[in-house]
Scaffold this active site. Structure first.
Site, short mmCIF file in Angstrom:
data_model
loop_
_atom_site.label_atom_id
_atom_site.label_comp_id
_atom_site.label_asym_id
_atom_site.label_seq_id
_atom_site.Cartn_x
_atom_site.Cartn_y
_atom_site.Cartn_z
N GLU A 63 -5.74 -1.80 -5.58
CA GLU A 63 -5.96 -1.47 -4.18
C GLU A 63 -5.41 -0.08 -3.91
OE1 GLU A 63 -3.60 -3.76 -1.46
OE2 GLU A 63 -4.43 -2.76 0.30
N VAL A 64 -6.19 0.70 -3.19
CA VAL A 64 -5.70 1.96 -2.62
C VAL A 64 -5.69 1.75 -1.12
CG1 VAL A 64 -6.22 4.38 -2.23
CG2 VAL A 64 -6.49 3.42 -4.51
#
Length: 87
Positions: A63-64
């Site tokens: 996840e960013v």
């Protein structure tokens, strides 16, 4: 950026979560770059802030997140996920 690794309850030991938190950034540009590279997005964002959930080449979930740790924690305390505990 902040880096966060999560471990899950034993019944979910096959799961691991890695997140990168950015205080500023161009998420649309980042999404375009990973889509152009053929990266698979595995989840739609339903949490605070803007996030992109994608798989690395080995299939690990990443996840960013555009935001900061404090805003994510504040949001989780206001609307905790099921079975979430704060210590």
């Amino acid at each position: 950026p902040y880096f966060c690794c999560q471990s899950f309850a034993p019944q979910f030991s096959f799961l691991c979560g890695c997140s990168w938190f950015y205080t500023t950034g161009d998420m649309a540009s980042f999404r375009e770059k990973i889509q152009h590279a053929g990266v698979t997005e595995w989840k739609s964002n339903k949490s605070e802030g803007e996030s992109i959930y994608f798989l690395d080449p080995d299939g690990y979930q990443l996840e960013v997140h555009c935001g900061d740790l404090e805003s994510r924690l504040r949001s989780c305390k206001e609307s905790p996920y099921d079975e979430m505990e704060f210590f």
